[in-house]
Design an enzyme around this catalytic site. Structure first.
Site, PDB file in Angstrom:
ATOM      1  N   GLY A  20       0.774  -1.368   0.045  1.00 30.31           N
ATOM      2  CA  GLY A  20      -0.139   0.020   0.058  1.00 30.31           C
ATOM      3  C   GLY A  20       0.709   1.126   0.163  1.00 30.31           C
ATOM      4  O   GLY A  20       0.633   2.236  -0.635  1.00 30.31           O
ATOM      5  N   ASP A  21       1.878   1.299   0.856  1.00 29.53           N
ATOM      6  CA  ASP A  21       2.519   2.474   0.707  1.00 29.53           C
ATOM      7  C   ASP A  21       3.167   2.976  -0.615  1.00 29.53           C
ATOM      8  O   ASP A  21       3.273   4.020  -0.884  1.00 29.53           O
ATOM      9  CB  ASP A  21       3.944   2.269   1.813  1.00 29.53           C
ATOM     10  CG  ASP A  21       3.447   1.722   3.126  1.00 29.53           C
ATOM     11  OD1 ASP A  21       2.760   2.624   3.770  1.00 29.53           O
ATOM     12  OD2 ASP A  21       3.660   0.452   3.438  1.00 29.53           O
ATOM     13  N   TYR A 183      -6.649 -10.074   3.841  1.00 29.93           N
ATOM     14  CA  TYR A 183      -5.571 -10.252   4.870  1.00 29.93           C
ATOM     15  C   TYR A 183      -5.990 -11.584   5.317  1.00 29.93           C
ATOM     16  O   TYR A 183      -7.174 -12.014   5.099  1.00 29.93           O
ATOM     17  CB  TYR A 183      -5.717  -9.485   5.960  1.00 29.93           C
ATOM     18  CG  TYR A 183      -5.163  -8.042   5.435  1.00 29.93           C
ATOM     19  CD1 TYR A 183      -3.925  -7.765   5.000  1.00 29.93           C
ATOM     20  CD2 TYR A 183      -6.214  -6.866   5.461  1.00 29.93           C
ATOM     21  CE1 TYR A 183      -3.673  -6.296   4.658  1.00 29.93           C
ATOM     22  CE2 TYR A 183      -5.815  -5.739   5.015  1.00 29.93           C
ATOM     23  CZ  TYR A 183      -4.589  -5.322   4.648  1.00 29.93           C
ATOM     24  OH  TYR A 183      -4.172  -4.203   3.999  1.00 29.93           O
ATOM     25  N   ARG A 248      -8.562  -5.624   0.033  1.00 36.37           N
ATOM     26  CA  ARG A 248      -8.090  -5.336   1.290  1.00 36.37           C
ATOM     27  C   ARG A 248      -7.697  -3.629   1.103  1.00 36.37           C
ATOM     28  O   ARG A 248      -7.515  -3.232  -0.127  1.00 36.37           O
ATOM     29  CB  ARG A 248      -6.932  -6.149   1.588  1.00 36.37           C
ATOM     30  CG  ARG A 248      -5.708  -5.855   1.101  1.00 36.37           C
ATOM     31  CD  ARG A 248      -4.665  -6.900   1.326  1.00 36.37           C
ATOM     32  NE  ARG A 248      -3.305  -6.721   0.905  1.00 36.37           N
ATOM     33  CZ  ARG A 248      -2.477  -7.806   0.756  1.00 36.37           C
ATOM     34  NH1 ARG A 248      -2.722  -9.001   1.188  1.00 36.37           N
ATOM     35  NH2 ARG A 248      -1.265  -7.406   0.469  1.00 36.37           N
ATOM     36  N   GLY A 249      -6.790  -3.374   2.214  1.00 34.19           N
ATOM     37  CA  GLY A 249      -5.873  -1.982   2.367  1.00 34.19           C
ATOM     38  C   GLY A 249      -6.577  -0.712   1.740  1.00 34.19           C
ATOM     39  O   GLY A 249      -7.823  -0.558   2.347  1.00 34.19           O
ATOM     40  N   GLU A 250      -6.011   0.094   0.842  1.00 32.17           N
ATOM     41  CA  GLU A 250      -6.215   1.335   0.625  1.00 32.17           C
ATOM     42  C   GLU A 250      -6.533   1.567  -0.968  1.00 32.17           C
ATOM     43  O   GLU A 250      -7.625   1.844  -1.486  1.00 32.17           O
ATOM     44  CB  GLU A 250      -5.244   2.283   1.157  1.00 32.17           C
ATOM     45  CG  GLU A 250      -5.539   3.763   1.026  1.00 32.17           C
ATOM     46  CD  GLU A 250      -4.739   4.672   1.912  1.00 32.17           C
ATOM     47  OE1 GLU A 250      -4.757   4.486   3.165  1.00 32.17           O
ATOM     48  OE2 GLU A 250      -4.405   5.616   1.141  1.00 32.17           O
ATOM     49  N   ASP A 251      -5.468   1.437  -1.660  1.00 33.62           N
ATOM     50  CA  ASP A 251      -5.512   1.620  -3.066  1.00 33.62           C
ATOM     51  C   ASP A 251      -6.248   0.807  -3.952  1.00 33.62           C
ATOM     52  O   ASP A 251      -7.068   0.979  -4.726  1.00 33.62           O
ATOM     53  CB  ASP A 251      -3.803   1.513  -3.643  1.00 33.62           C
ATOM     54  CG  ASP A 251      -4.049   1.944  -5.021  1.00 33.62           C
ATOM     55  OD1 ASP A 251      -4.350   3.350  -5.300  1.00 33.62           O
ATOM     56  OD2 ASP A 251      -3.687   1.310  -5.999  1.00 33.62           O
ATOM     57  N   SER A 252      -6.180  -0.810  -3.393  1.00 39.28           N
ATOM     58  CA  SER A 252      -7.114  -1.626  -4.092  1.00 39.28           C
ATOM     59  C   SER A 252      -8.450  -1.562  -4.017  1.00 39.28           C
ATOM     60  O   SER A 252      -9.258  -1.452  -4.596  1.00 39.28           O
ATOM     61  CB  SER A 252      -6.611  -3.187  -3.525  1.00 39.28           C
ATOM     62  OG  SER A 252      -5.304  -3.219  -3.420  1.00 39.28           O
TER      63      SER A 252
HETATM   64  O1  TRH Z   1      -1.109  -4.542   0.246  1.00 37.73           O
HETATM   65  P1  TRH Z   1      -2.023  -3.598   1.061  1.00 37.73           P
HETATM   66  O2  TRH Z   1      -2.515  -4.271   2.156  1.00 37.73           O
HETATM   67  O3  TRH Z   1      -1.127  -2.408   1.640  1.00 37.73           O
HETATM   68  C1  TRH Z   1      -1.318  -1.417   3.021  1.00 37.73           C
HETATM   69  C2  TRH Z   1      -0.286  -1.552   3.683  1.00 37.73           C
HETATM   70  O4  TRH Z   1      -0.507  -2.358   4.643  1.00 37.73           O
HETATM   71  C3  TRH Z   1      -0.354  -0.215   4.404  1.00 37.73           C
HETATM   72  O5  TRH Z   1       0.888  -0.344   5.519  1.00 37.73           O
HETATM   73  C4  TRH Z   1      -1.670   0.180   4.925  1.00 37.73           C
HETATM   74  O6  TRH Z   1      -1.543   1.220   5.610  1.00 37.73           O
HETATM   75  C5  TRH Z   1      -2.627  -0.127   3.873  1.00 37.73           C
HETATM   76  O7  TRH Z   1      -2.638  -1.237   3.192  1.00 37.73           O
HETATM   77  C6  TRH Z   1      -4.010   0.443   4.433  1.00 37.73           C
HETATM   78  O8  TRH Z   1      -3.160  -3.271   0.204  1.00 37.73           O
HETATM   79  P2  TRH Z   1      -3.295  -1.733  -0.986  1.00 37.73           P
HETATM   80  O9  TRH Z   1      -3.115  -0.376  -0.141  1.00 37.73           O
HETATM   81  O10 TRH Z   1      -4.344  -1.898  -1.669  1.00 37.73           O
HETATM   82  O11 TRH Z   1      -2.097  -1.944  -1.703  1.00 37.73           O
HETATM   83  C7  TRH Z   1      -2.133  -2.700  -2.844  1.00 37.73           C
HETATM   84  C8  TRH Z   1      -1.362  -2.344  -3.838  1.00 37.73           C
HETATM   85  O12 TRH Z   1      -0.968  -3.292  -4.911  1.00 37.73           O
HETATM   86  C9  TRH Z   1      -2.269  -1.450  -4.894  1.00 37.73           C
HETATM   87  O13 TRH Z   1      -1.606  -0.479  -5.414  1.00 37.73           O
HETATM   88  C10 TRH Z   1      -2.780  -2.395  -5.985  1.00 37.73           C
HETATM   89  C11 TRH Z   1      -1.506  -3.207  -6.181  1.00 37.73           C
HETATM   90  N1  TRH Z   1      -1.781  -4.462  -6.813  1.00 37.73           N
HETATM   91  C12 TRH Z   1      -1.292  -4.774  -8.119  1.00 37.73           C
HETATM   92  O14 TRH Z   1      -0.827  -3.629  -8.813  1.00 37.73           O
HETATM   93  N2  TRH Z   1      -1.394  -5.756  -8.624  1.00 37.73           N
HETATM   94  C13 TRH Z   1      -1.952  -6.863  -8.278  1.00 37.73           C
HETATM   95  O15 TRH Z   1      -2.135  -7.802  -8.622  1.00 37.73           O
HETATM   96  C14 TRH Z   1      -2.312  -6.744  -6.626  1.00 37.73           C
HETATM   97  C15 TRH Z   1      -3.060  -7.820  -5.908  1.00 37.73           C
HETATM   98  C16 TRH Z   1      -2.210  -5.457  -6.230  1.00 37.73           C
END
Ligand code: TRH
Length: 361
Positions: A20-21, A183, A248-252
């Site tokens: 995510g970061d 998760y 999960r997370g933020e960007d997804s």
């Molecule tokens: O991976 P995340 O769970 O990340 C975060 C971190 O844990 C962070 O510390 C926390 O504060 C935050 O969550 C809330 O989930 P996130 O944010 O969705 O990030 C995943 C990234 O990976 C996102 O930019 C999408 C990308 N991604 C791909 O590009 N291709 C893929 O196949 C997948 C599964 C994800």
């Protein structure tokens, strides 16, 4: 402040865990570059993680230019100082998620009278709207502003590419194509057992490495497969191939909302269930578009997935059945939410407007 496209932005990112970061910092860098045509320099301490999202990145090379963004490895002070000597001085400095800048960078901010922002974690809570873009005077005598993304007009908005257009989900036919990027949790076993006993066939793709493929389940009912990890540029298209998303997370989580598909959010868990207030603040906004029977079924399951309640087997089953029997309505509600988001300005647009205003002062 002059033309913004003549300016330089430095973005700093420390990878704490997962993707995510790096995911948010990279998306922010891309959007600012695309919308402003300014020089963007991204300093990130973990090339291995960024490489998963950006396969063009060479993890061995400490400085490279990809998609018109200057990417530097953020290392010890001396090395970072030396590599920053090769790029233009900053007009804006963005530290993501309070990653704490080295003192020499704070000095550069002071010398250049650069605008300094901390890019915060996304939350729908009201306090974030109140805090959005408030300044806080720092020890170097410069104000640091806090940028809070969010879901309302008053908030900092969500990162969104100019060329991203809302798509309408297709009517479901055959097995329910389901994507899970979540998760590890004790809920999964209960959920898979429950889903395996419902009159719905599902084809479930598991992304990431936190959820084990269950061995004991009849694969005629629930067909499990591993989902390949794709680059961030391909991620939106990947999500669009599914009927139901558990992310999960933020960007997804944000990208999922842009698809307009039914979904659950597996929120990043915090101590003492601190994440539940954040979870509820978000769904309270979306539930404005849900019919009451769907709202109650969805919120009970969402609470269970995120550790706020434990349902009986009967209750879990009934709630899933309500969602599946009303899948069109569920889609419709999410599409209304999608339309609401697309009506708003993006975080990149809002940030650029604010930068212009600061120049005018
Ligand atoms: O991976 P995340 O769970 O990340 C975060 C971190 O844990 C962070 O510390 C926390 O504060 C935050 O969550 C809330 O989930 P996130 O944010 O969705 O990030 C995943 C990234 O990976 C996102 O930019 C999408 C990308 N991604 C791909 O590009 N291709 C893929 O196949 C997948 C599964 C994800």
């Amino acid at each position: 402040m002059g033309d913004l496209n003549q300016k330089t932005v430095w973005i700093f990112c420390r990878v704490i865990d997962n993707f995510g970061d790096a995911g948010v910092a990279w998306r922010l860098a891309k959007n600012l570059q695309a919308d402003l045509s300014c020089q963007v320099v991204l300093l990130i301490d973990n090339f291995t993680t960024l490489n998963r999202l950006l396969p063009e990145l060479n993890p061995q090379q400490k400085q490279q230019n990809i998609q018109e963004i200057n990417i530097l490895q953020w290392e010890d002070e001396q090395t970072t100082k030396a590599s920053l000597n090769n790029v233009p001085q900053p007009n804006f400095v963005i530290e993501t998620f309070a990653c704490e800048l080295p003192d020499f960078v704070k000095e550069i901010i002071f010398q250049n009278k650069a605008l300094w922002l901390n890019w915060e974690y996304l939350t729908a809570e009201d306090w974030a709207e109140e805090m959005h873009l408030l300044p806080s005077l720092q020890a170097n005598g410069v104000n640091k502003y806090f940028y809070f993304m969010g879901f309302s007009e008053k908030s900092g908005g969500l990162l969104r590419e100019k060329n991203l257009l809302p798509k309408s989900p297709k009517k479901v036919s055959g097995s329910l194509k389901t994507y899970i990027f979540a998760y590890s949790s004790t809920s999964w076993k209960k959920w898979f057992d429950c889903l395996a006993n419902l009159p719905v066939n599902m084809h479930i793709d598991l992304a990431g490495n936190q959820i084990e493929q269950p061995k004991h389940i009849n694969q005629n009912k629930l067909l499990f497969q591993k989902a390949d990890f794709v680059s961030q540029n391909q991620f939106d298209n990947l999500l669009l191939q599914y009927d139901l998303l558990l992310v999960r997370g933020e960007d997804s989580f944000v990208r999922t909302q842009y698809t307009g598909k039914p979904f659950f959010w597996h929120i990043y868990p915090q101590e003492n269930l601190a994440h539940i207030a954040k979870l509820h603040a978000f769904w309270d906004k979306v539930y404005a578009y849900f019919p009451p029977e769907l709202l109650s079924a969805h919120s009970r399951l969402s609470d269970e997935l995120n550790g706020a309640v434990v349902l009986t087997d009967e209750e879990r089953k009934n709630n899933f059945m309500i969602l599946f029997e009303n899948f069109d309505k569920w889609q419709n509600a999410q599409q209304q939410w999608q339309a609401y988001l697309f009506r708003q300005k993006s975080a990149n647009e809002k940030l650029i407007e604010w930068l212009k205003e600061q120049g005018a002062k």
